[in-house]
Design an enzyme around this catalytic site. Structure first.
Site, mmCIF file in Angstrom:
data_model
loop_
_atom_site.group_PDB
_atom_site.id
_atom_site.type_symbol
_atom_site.label_atom_id
_atom_site.label_comp_id
_atom_site.label_asym_id
_atom_site.label_seq_id
_atom_site.Cartn_x
_atom_site.Cartn_y
_atom_site.Cartn_z
ATOM 1 N N CYS A 168 0.811 -1.225 0.000
ATOM 2 C CA CYS A 168 0.000 0.000 0.000
ATOM 3 C C CYS A 168 0.837 1.264 0.000
ATOM 4 O O CYS A 168 0.291 2.364 -0.032
ATOM 5 C CB CYS A 168 -0.942 -0.026 1.193
ATOM 6 S SG CYS A 168 -1.788 -1.594 1.296
ATOM 7 N N HIS A 217 -3.684 7.888 6.011
ATOM 8 C CA HIS A 217 -3.819 6.559 5.399
ATOM 9 C C HIS A 217 -5.213 6.028 5.752
ATOM 10 O O HIS A 217 -5.930 5.565 4.883
ATOM 11 C CB HIS A 217 -2.717 5.633 5.910
ATOM 12 C CG HIS A 217 -2.690 4.303 5.228
ATOM 13 N ND1 HIS A 217 -2.542 4.176 3.865
ATOM 14 C CD2 HIS A 217 -2.802 3.038 5.721
ATOM 15 C CE1 HIS A 217 -2.564 2.879 3.548
ATOM 16 N NE2 HIS A 217 -2.723 2.169 4.651
ATOM 17 N N GLU A 271 -2.099 5.071 13.539
ATOM 18 C CA GLU A 271 -1.855 6.322 12.806
ATOM 19 C C GLU A 271 -2.139 7.529 13.699
ATOM 20 O O GLU A 271 -1.383 8.507 13.693
ATOM 21 C CB GLU A 271 -2.706 6.380 11.536
ATOM 22 C CG GLU A 271 -2.372 7.585 10.671
ATOM 23 C CD GLU A 271 -2.963 7.545 9.279
ATOM 24 O OE1 GLU A 271 -2.571 8.384 8.437
ATOM 25 O OE2 GLU A 271 -3.827 6.677 9.007
ATOM 26 N N LYS A 318 -10.631 7.378 2.033
ATOM 27 C CA LYS A 318 -10.822 5.991 1.576
ATOM 28 C C LYS A 318 -12.292 5.562 1.506
ATOM 29 O O LYS A 318 -12.626 4.703 0.688
ATOM 30 C CB LYS A 318 -10.011 5.023 2.436
ATOM 31 C CG LYS A 318 -8.527 5.004 2.020
ATOM 32 C CD LYS A 318 -7.750 3.906 2.691
ATOM 33 C CE LYS A 318 -6.346 3.773 2.133
ATOM 34 N NZ LYS A 318 -5.477 4.925 2.467
ATOM 35 N N HIS A 373 -9.771 1.578 -0.700
ATOM 36 C CA HIS A 373 -8.336 1.446 -0.473
ATOM 37 C C HIS A 373 -7.709 0.978 -1.768
ATOM 38 O O HIS A 373 -7.861 -0.178 -2.155
ATOM 39 C CB HIS A 373 -8.061 0.453 0.659
ATOM 40 C CG HIS A 373 -6.619 0.459 1.105
ATOM 41 N ND1 HIS A 373 -5.613 1.004 0.339
ATOM 42 C CD2 HIS A 373 -6.021 0.007 2.229
ATOM 43 C CE1 HIS A 373 -4.460 0.875 0.965
ATOM 44 N NE2 HIS A 373 -4.673 0.275 2.121
ATOM 45 N N PHE A 432 1.536 -3.095 4.492
ATOM 46 C CA PHE A 432 1.976 -4.400 4.951
ATOM 47 C C PHE A 432 3.458 -4.532 4.604
ATOM 48 O O PHE A 432 3.928 -4.013 3.588
ATOM 49 C CB PHE A 432 1.191 -5.509 4.253
ATOM 50 C CG PHE A 432 -0.168 -5.752 4.865
ATOM 51 C CD1 PHE A 432 -0.526 -5.194 6.080
ATOM 52 C CD2 PHE A 432 -1.090 -6.555 4.213
ATOM 53 C CE1 PHE A 432 -1.767 -5.425 6.649
ATOM 54 C CE2 PHE A 432 -2.338 -6.793 4.773
ATOM 55 C CZ PHE A 432 -2.685 -6.225 5.982
#
Lengths: 94, 405
Positions: free
Chosen positions: B165, B297, B308, B329, B334, B393
């Site tokens: 991502c 994010h 976050e 998002k 996403h 990730f």
């Protein structure tokens, strides 16, 4: 699409020729009446991408593997291309 | 800030998202808080209780890409090409002129040609049909970068960035680094992803990170993310190269920071995220107080949003009370490898319009996400600088800072 049997292929070369032409017409999206022995890839507007599509279809129809050897890779006219393909089919089925 | 370092400007931006083709429909949807999430439409059967996603509906690639090129383009590349055409056109760089060896092409993607991979497997294992002869060039993760490079004759460095991502954000940051290092004058950069496929959905579902109903970033009742697809592509140029052409800069790309948690592969880490934000600020030569808006994010998973928020507290301290931080998002989904690039397009528009877009679907405060996430409606915010976060990730964190040109 059904795969041709070995007997069918070996007993009727003309039909095999016609079937290869069929595939050139459908996969290469060319007019059948333009498919003559003296036609070239250029006159038919066939690019390498079309040739790959045609060979893939031939492989599927006849259950053969067509390696890019000289006879096919260097062909620029339809006659030598089809001859190379037919030879390959015949030798795989023998 | 190192005054001898070339400044990097964005001179063109393009996007393809579930909100539509173009930056304009994306920004409009983000500003209005209008979600583009809908029922999934998949090419192959999916047995799952997750039935939603942010897909680009009714997309006709043949309307944008010549047939001889299209045969080599997986869906993710199609999006990149469409977004790229928009960005290059806005930058005033026509397709006719080849950009040459001083232009790089760097496009991030998490997976690459997911649809081609799945169809190949399906044909090989299930139906026995022939596999597309162009499977390999279609599925390769550098397909998008290479197609854009060929399309615009960009002969400089060209590659894909694969960092889940964070892919799009890292690709954009790397492009800026290449320009600053003097390797190139210009870079076509961004991210592209199209992995909403039946098997892809199963993989995400198995990780238990998908929401079955709504993406609600920073809200106490949040229950996961919603996948999206699309692309965001930008033209970056050195100040000198832009001025020579008389190109109008949309924004300055003034800071980039990236870090690796080097810890858990799937659990976000507040200190790694904070470190990337601090690096991006240092890179831009800015104090935290200079940032007027953060596009978070904000995936809507329990773990990401809490981590976050904790990272934002570390970086901005007391200033976080006065800082609008929103996640868009819920609007575009996403976008994974495209996510950072799509969100940078939103951040760019927010900066230019002086508007912080809302966090849609937010209902309830969560003490673990104690920040001003602009719930409900967009807000006018005069800003000179804005930040965009991407966390991935693999423990990868990447952050970009934009400034008024």
């Amino acid at each position: 699409m059904s795969t041709e049997t070995k007997e069918n292929i070996l007993s009727d070369p003309q039909r095999v020729y016609d079937q290869v032409v069929d595939l050139i017409v459908t996969e290469g999206m060319v007019d059948r009446d333009k498919v003559t022995p003296e036609a070239t890839f250029d006159t038919l507007g066939l690019k390498s991408i079309d040739i790959v599509m045609i060979l893939t279809a031939v492989e599927e129809k006849f259950d053969v593997y067509i390696p890019m050897d000289g006879s096919i890779a260097e062909a620029r006219d339809l006659k030598s291309f089809i001859d190379g393909v037919l030879q390959r089919i015949a030798s795989e089925k023998n | 800030m190192d005054v001898t370092r070339p400044r990097v400007f964005i001179t063109g931006a393009g996007a393809a998202t579930a909100a539509g083709i173009g930056v304009a429909p994306l920004w409009e949807a983000a500003r209005e808080g209008r979600s583009a999430v809908g029922p999934l439409e998949l090419a192959r059967p999916l047995r799952s209780n997750i039935r939603i996603g942010a897909q680009i509906r009714g997309f006709d690639p043949a309307a944008h890409i010549e047939s001889g090129v299209l045969a080599f383009c997986d869906r993710f590349t199609q999006f990149a090409v469409v977004a790229g055409d928009e960005a290059l056109a806005q930058a005033g760089l026509a397709r006719g002129e080849r950009l040459g060896p001083r232009t790089a092409t760097i496009v991030g993607t998490g997976i690459g040609g997911a649809d081609t991979i799945e169809l190949g497997m399906h044909n090989a294992y299930v139906t026995g049909q022939r596999v597309d002869p162009w499977s390999v060039p279609r599925l390769m993760p550098n397909g998008a970068a290479s197609q854009l490079s060929a399309r615009y004759g960009a002969q400089g460095p060209s590659f894909a960035v694969a960092s889940a991502c964070a892919s799009g954000t890292q690709a954009i940051g790397l492009g800026a680094h290449f320009i600053r290092a003097g390797l190139v004058d210009r870079a076509i950069v961004g991210g592209a992803e199209a992995c909403i496929t039946a098997s892809g959905m199963k993989g995400w579902e198995a990780l238990r990170v998908l929401s079955p109903d709504f993406c609600r970033p920073f809200s106490k009742d949040r229950n996961g993310m919603v996948l999206g697809e699309g692309a965001g592509i930008f033209v970056l140029e050195s100040e000198e190269a832009a001025r020579r052409r008389g190109a109008e800069p949309l924004a300055e790309l003034c800071g980039y920071g990236t870090s690796s948690d080097a810890a858990d592969i799937v659990r976000p880490d507040a200190s790694g995220a904070a470190s990337a934000m601090s690096q991006a600020l240092d890179d831009a030569g800015l104090p935290p107080g200079a940032i007027g808006y953060v596009n978070a994010h904000g995936t809507g998973t329990l773990a990401n949003d809490a981590a976050e928020a904790a990272a934002l507290h570390r970086v901005f301290g007391e200033g976080l009370r006065r800082l609008p931080v929103s996640s868009t998002k819920p609007i575009h989904g996403h976008g994974l490898g495209a996510g950072g690039a799509i969100e940078l397009a939103v951040t760019l528009m927010a900066l230019r319009a002086g508007i912080a877009p809302p966090t849609a679907n937010w209902t309830t405060p969560d003490p673990k996400c104690d920040l001003d996430c602009v719930p409900g409606q967009a807000r006018e915010v005069a800003m000179r600088y804005a930040m965009s976060n991407s966390f991935a990730f693999g423990g990868i964190n990447a952050v970009l800072v934009l400034g008024q040109p």
